[in-house]
Design a protein around this motif. Structure first.
Motif, PDB file in Angstrom:
ATOM      1  N   GLY A  18      53.517 -23.712   2.920  1.00  0.00           N
ATOM      2  CA  GLY A  18      52.528 -22.950   2.162  1.00  0.00           C
ATOM      3  C   GLY A  18      52.828 -22.865   0.684  1.00  0.00           C
ATOM      4  O   GLY A  18      52.486 -21.882   0.023  1.00  0.00           O
ATOM      5  N   ASP A  44      53.948 -13.378  -3.740  1.00  0.00           N
ATOM      6  CA  ASP A  44      53.082 -12.719  -2.774  1.00  0.00           C
ATOM      7  C   ASP A  44      52.938 -13.633  -1.566  1.00  0.00           C
ATOM      8  O   ASP A  44      52.292 -14.679  -1.635  1.00  0.00           O
ATOM      9  CB  ASP A  44      51.719 -12.435  -3.405  1.00  0.00           C
ATOM     10  N   SER A  46      51.535 -12.822   1.270  1.00  0.00           N
ATOM     11  CA  SER A  46      50.451 -12.404   2.153  1.00  0.00           C
ATOM     12  C   SER A  46      49.464 -13.533   2.423  1.00  0.00           C
ATOM     13  O   SER A  46      48.763 -13.524   3.441  1.00  0.00           O
ATOM     14  CB  SER A  46      49.713 -11.198   1.562  1.00  0.00           C
ATOM     15  N   THR A  47      49.413 -14.524   1.529  1.00  0.00           N
ATOM     16  CA  THR A  47      48.478 -15.633   1.712  1.00  0.00           C
ATOM     17  C   THR A  47      48.866 -16.525   2.887  1.00  0.00           C
ATOM     18  O   THR A  47      48.058 -17.341   3.344  1.00  0.00           O
ATOM     19  CB  THR A  47      48.413 -16.495   0.439  1.00  0.00           C
ATOM     20  N   SER A  51      45.947 -18.109   7.932  1.00  0.00           N
ATOM     21  CA  SER A  51      45.305 -19.207   7.215  1.00  0.00           C
ATOM     22  C   SER A  51      45.896 -20.544   7.660  1.00  0.00           C
ATOM     23  O   SER A  51      46.908 -20.589   8.357  1.00  0.00           O
ATOM     24  CB  SER A  51      45.500 -19.044   5.700  1.00  0.00           C
ATOM     25  N   ILE A  53      48.029 -23.610   6.911  1.00  0.00           N
ATOM     26  CA  ILE A  53      49.173 -23.796   6.021  1.00  0.00           C
ATOM     27  C   ILE A  53      49.677 -25.231   6.132  1.00  0.00           C
ATOM     28  O   ILE A  53      49.719 -25.796   7.220  1.00  0.00           O
ATOM     29  CB  ILE A  53      50.303 -22.810   6.376  1.00  0.00           C
ATOM     30  N   GLN A  74      47.724 -13.911  11.936  1.00  0.00           N
ATOM     31  CA  GLN A  74      47.518 -12.784  11.048  1.00  0.00           C
ATOM     32  C   GLN A  74      48.733 -11.868  11.048  1.00  0.00           C
ATOM     33  O   GLN A  74      49.458 -11.761  12.041  1.00  0.00           O
ATOM     34  CB  GLN A  74      46.279 -11.987  11.477  1.00  0.00           C
TER      35      GLN A  74
END
Length: 203
Positions: A18, A44, A46-47, A51, A53, A74
C-alpha cells in the motif's frame, strides 16, 4: 516472509504494501519477518483498511520483481464495555456479569472473505491476582467462530470457566488471505484486523 518451519532466513528483498515499505526485523532467529513499524511512523495508515492494496517485491535474487493486488479488510471496532467503579484500581475497565453475559457489537465487513470473525476470551492470571490473590495462575482462553454480522452475545456458557473477579481480555478479529505464486515460490498475503476490550467478571 518466513518459511513454515523456520529452518532458514528468507530475504525477499524490498517489500512494499500500500505504498508503505515494510522493515526487516533485526532478530537473530532463523525466521525473517517483515513488518510495518507503526509506532515510529507518522503516516496515516487508515487508507489500508477496506480497500484494494498493491503489494510488491523488488531487489531479491531469489524472488522476481512483481506486484500483486489484494483486498484488505475493514478496521474492526468493537463496542465499549460498561465502565465499573466497583473494583478499586480497575475503574477504567469494563464489567460483565457472569450470570447475565454480554452482547458485544462491532462494525461488520461485507468484504470479509470467510464471512466469520473470531471472538476470543483470554484470562489474565497476573492482573486477576492483583484483584483477588486467591485466583488461579493458570493461563486459559475460550474462542468462538461466529458470523461477521456485527453482533455476538457472550453467554453464561462462554464464561463458565472464568472465575468471579477474573480479569479477561475480549478480542474480536477477522482476516483475509491471498496466496501469491512468485517465481515458483508461494507467499501468503494476510490482512488481519482486531480490536480488544478488557473486563472484570462480577457475579
Amino acid at each position: 516472509q518466513q518459511n513454515k518451519v523456520c529452518s532458514n532466513r528468507v530475504d525477499v528483498g524490498t517489500v512494499t504494501v500500500g505504498g508503505f515499505q515494510l522493515l526487516k526485523e533485526n532478530a537473530t532467529t532463523n525466521c525473517l519477518n517483515y513488518e510495518l513499524d507503526n509506532a515510529n511512523t507518522f503516516d496515516d495508515l487508515s487508507t489500508l483498511f477496506g480497500s484494494s492494496i498493491q503489494a510488491s517485491l523488488s531487489g531479491s535474487s531469489g524472488y522476481s520483481n512483481a506486484a500483486y493486488n489484494f483486498n484488505s479488510i475493514q478496521k474492526l471496532n468493537i463496542s465499549s464495555l460498561l465502565p465499573t467503579q466497583s473494583i478499586a484500581g480497575f475503574n477504567e475497565m469494563g464489567v460483565i456479569s457472569k450470570n447475565d453475559g454480554y452482547n458485544v457489537t462491532w462494525n461488520a465487513d461485507p468484504n470479509n472473505q470467510s464471512g466469520n470473525v473470531v471472538v476470543l476470551l483470554r484470562y489474565s492470571d497476573f492482573l486477576s491476582k492483583q484483584i483477588d490473590p486467591s485466583l488461579t495462575t493458570s493461563k486459559f482462553s475460550h474462542h468462538i467462530i461466529t458470523a461477521d454480522d456485527g453482533s455476538y452475545t457472550i453467554s453464561q456458557q462462554d464464561l463458565a470457566t472464568f472465575p468471579i473477579n477474573g480479569y479477561v481480555e475480549l478480542i474480536v478479529g477477522r482476516g483475509n488471505i491471498t496466496q501469491w505464486n512468485n517465481a515458483g515460490k508461494v507467499i501468503d498475503l494476510i490482512s488481519i484486523s482486531r480490536d480488544n476490550q478488557d473486563f472484570v467478571l462480577i457475579p
